[in-house]
Motif scaffolding. Sequence first.
Motif, short mmCIF file in Angstrom:
data_model
loop_
_atom_site.label_atom_id
_atom_site.label_comp_id
_atom_site.label_asym_id
_atom_site.label_seq_id
_atom_site.Cartn_x
_atom_site.Cartn_y
_atom_site.Cartn_z
N ILE A 81 18.48 49.69 19.23
CA ILE A 81 18.38 48.69 18.26
C ILE A 81 19.48 47.47 18.47
O ILE A 81 19.36 46.49 18.51
CB ILE A 81 18.54 49.40 16.87
CG1 ILE A 81 17.21 49.97 16.47
CG2 ILE A 81 18.93 48.01 15.81
CD1 ILE A 81 17.62 50.99 15.29
N HIS A 82 20.84 48.11 18.93
CA HIS A 82 21.65 47.29 19.29
C HIS A 82 21.41 46.52 20.36
O HIS A 82 21.54 45.16 20.74
CB HIS A 82 22.87 47.84 19.52
CG HIS A 82 24.29 47.22 19.78
ND1 HIS A 82 24.90 46.47 19.00
CD2 HIS A 82 25.03 46.93 20.83
CE1 HIS A 82 25.86 45.65 19.39
NE2 HIS A 82 25.99 46.08 20.57
N MET A 83 20.98 47.01 21.42
CA MET A 83 20.51 46.28 22.81
C MET A 83 19.41 45.39 22.45
O MET A 83 19.55 44.08 22.98
CB MET A 83 20.29 47.42 23.91
CG MET A 83 20.93 48.09 24.36
SD MET A 83 20.65 49.60 25.53
CE MET A 83 19.23 49.22 26.21
N GLU A 84 18.25 45.49 21.54
CA GLU A 84 17.33 44.81 21.38
C GLU A 84 17.95 43.44 20.60
O GLU A 84 17.57 42.33 20.81
CB GLU A 84 16.27 45.38 20.54
CG GLU A 84 15.15 44.71 20.06
CD GLU A 84 14.36 44.01 21.26
OE1 GLU A 84 13.59 43.12 21.31
OE2 GLU A 84 14.58 44.45 22.32
N ARG A 85 18.85 43.63 19.54
CA ARG A 85 19.50 42.70 18.93
C ARG A 85 20.05 41.71 19.78
O ARG A 85 20.20 40.55 19.71
CB ARG A 85 20.45 43.33 17.87
CG ARG A 85 20.88 42.13 17.07
CD ARG A 85 21.89 42.57 15.93
NE ARG A 85 21.11 43.37 14.95
CZ ARG A 85 21.38 44.53 14.67
NH1 ARG A 85 22.53 45.26 15.06
NH2 ARG A 85 20.74 45.33 13.63
N ASN A 86 20.82 42.27 20.79
CA ASN A 86 21.81 41.44 21.87
C ASN A 86 20.95 40.65 22.78
O ASN A 86 21.09 39.45 23.07
CB ASN A 86 22.44 42.30 22.67
CG ASN A 86 23.86 42.89 22.03
OD1 ASN A 86 24.31 42.25 21.03
ND2 ASN A 86 24.26 44.14 22.37
N TYR A 144 17.17 29.32 24.41
CA TYR A 144 16.18 28.60 24.08
C TYR A 144 17.18 27.15 23.41
O TYR A 144 16.79 26.05 23.66
CB TYR A 144 15.30 29.12 22.87
CG TYR A 144 14.07 29.71 23.48
CD1 TYR A 144 13.34 28.96 24.08
CD2 TYR A 144 13.99 31.11 23.31
CE1 TYR A 144 12.07 29.52 24.49
CE2 TYR A 144 12.88 31.48 24.02
CZ TYR A 144 12.00 30.79 24.58
OH TYR A 144 10.69 31.61 25.09
N ASN A 145 17.96 27.69 22.66
CA ASN A 145 19.03 26.27 22.14
C ASN A 145 19.68 25.43 23.24
O ASN A 145 19.69 24.42 23.25
CB ASN A 145 19.88 27.03 21.36
CG ASN A 145 19.64 27.49 19.99
OD1 ASN A 145 18.38 27.20 19.72
ND2 ASN A 145 20.36 28.48 19.44
N ILE A 146 20.00 25.96 24.43
CA ILE A 146 20.58 25.50 25.59
C ILE A 146 19.57 24.38 26.24
O ILE A 146 19.62 23.25 26.56
CB ILE A 146 21.06 26.27 26.48
CG1 ILE A 146 22.41 26.81 26.20
CG2 ILE A 146 21.61 25.71 27.94
CD1 ILE A 146 23.12 28.23 26.95
N LEU A 147 18.36 25.04 26.40
CA LEU A 147 17.32 24.45 27.04
C LEU A 147 16.93 23.28 26.16
O LEU A 147 16.51 22.21 26.54
CB LEU A 147 16.00 25.48 27.15
CG LEU A 147 14.76 25.00 28.19
CD1 LEU A 147 15.43 24.57 29.37
CD2 LEU A 147 13.91 26.02 28.22
N HIS A 148 16.68 23.53 24.88
CA HIS A 148 16.31 22.53 24.02
C HIS A 148 17.48 21.37 23.92
O HIS A 148 16.72 20.26 23.66
CB HIS A 148 16.28 23.17 22.43
CG HIS A 148 15.99 22.23 21.36
ND1 HIS A 148 16.59 21.24 20.67
CD2 HIS A 148 14.52 21.71 20.92
CE1 HIS A 148 15.97 20.47 19.93
NE2 HIS A 148 14.49 20.83 19.95
N LYS A 194 20.45 36.78 22.75
CA LYS A 194 20.90 35.94 24.18
C LYS A 194 19.66 34.95 24.30
O LYS A 194 19.64 33.94 24.89
CB LYS A 194 20.74 36.90 25.09
CG LYS A 194 21.33 36.39 26.47
CD LYS A 194 22.87 36.18 26.19
CE LYS A 194 23.32 35.92 27.83
NZ LYS A 194 24.81 35.31 27.59
N MET A 195 18.38 35.51 24.13
CA MET A 195 17.09 34.20 24.21
C MET A 195 17.18 33.54 23.40
O MET A 195 17.05 32.09 23.94
CB MET A 195 15.98 35.35 23.91
CG MET A 195 15.36 36.33 25.18
SD MET A 195 15.26 35.75 26.65
CE MET A 195 13.90 34.77 26.23
#
Length: 188
Positions: free
Chosen positions: A38-43, A52-56, A47-48
């Motif tokens: 769960i912790h790895m999935e949240r991280n 996306y924010n950087i790309l935007h 990160k994704m």
Amino acid sequence: MAMDGYLPPQLMINSPEGGSSGREKASTSSRSGKLDVIHMERNRREKMTEFYNILHSLVPNLFPKATRTRIIDETIKHIKHLEDVIMALDKQKAAAVGGTTTGRAMKLRPEGGSTIQVAASGITTFFGIRSPARPRLASRVLEVFEKHKAEVLSTTVACNDGVVSMTVTSAVLEQEVVEKIKGEIINI
């Protein structure tokens, strides 16, 4: 010992009668493994979202609340456009270095004046501006917003073949203020 064969949980684990079972260790290990996943999935999701924010922020002419699909589509279009620009510049460079001309003058300024499109959505007003490239154009446009005390949330500027494409996103404005800003920008 305890009455009626009952032992508190802390005594059961440490007592020879209760002992620690393999099942208890396995379930604790299993819970720990699930928490790690769960912790790895949240991280990964965080990160994704960051990517996306950087790309935007790097792709011009995107609305502030663009969907991820829209961000990817516009990024692909922008990259293809940049590749075309690079090819055209390489051709111009080769022609200039070789001393030959193509027989056509390159159009540096578009014919006609500026155009402005305005859209309001939720708590933001979006201004799309296309204009012939001129010195200090972007700063003059932003000065108009400052003059009317319009809060600018974000701005993108791109220039291609002598045409400036600029987007300005501001907090929602009254229609009267929007019209004043449009009138002043068109006359810059």
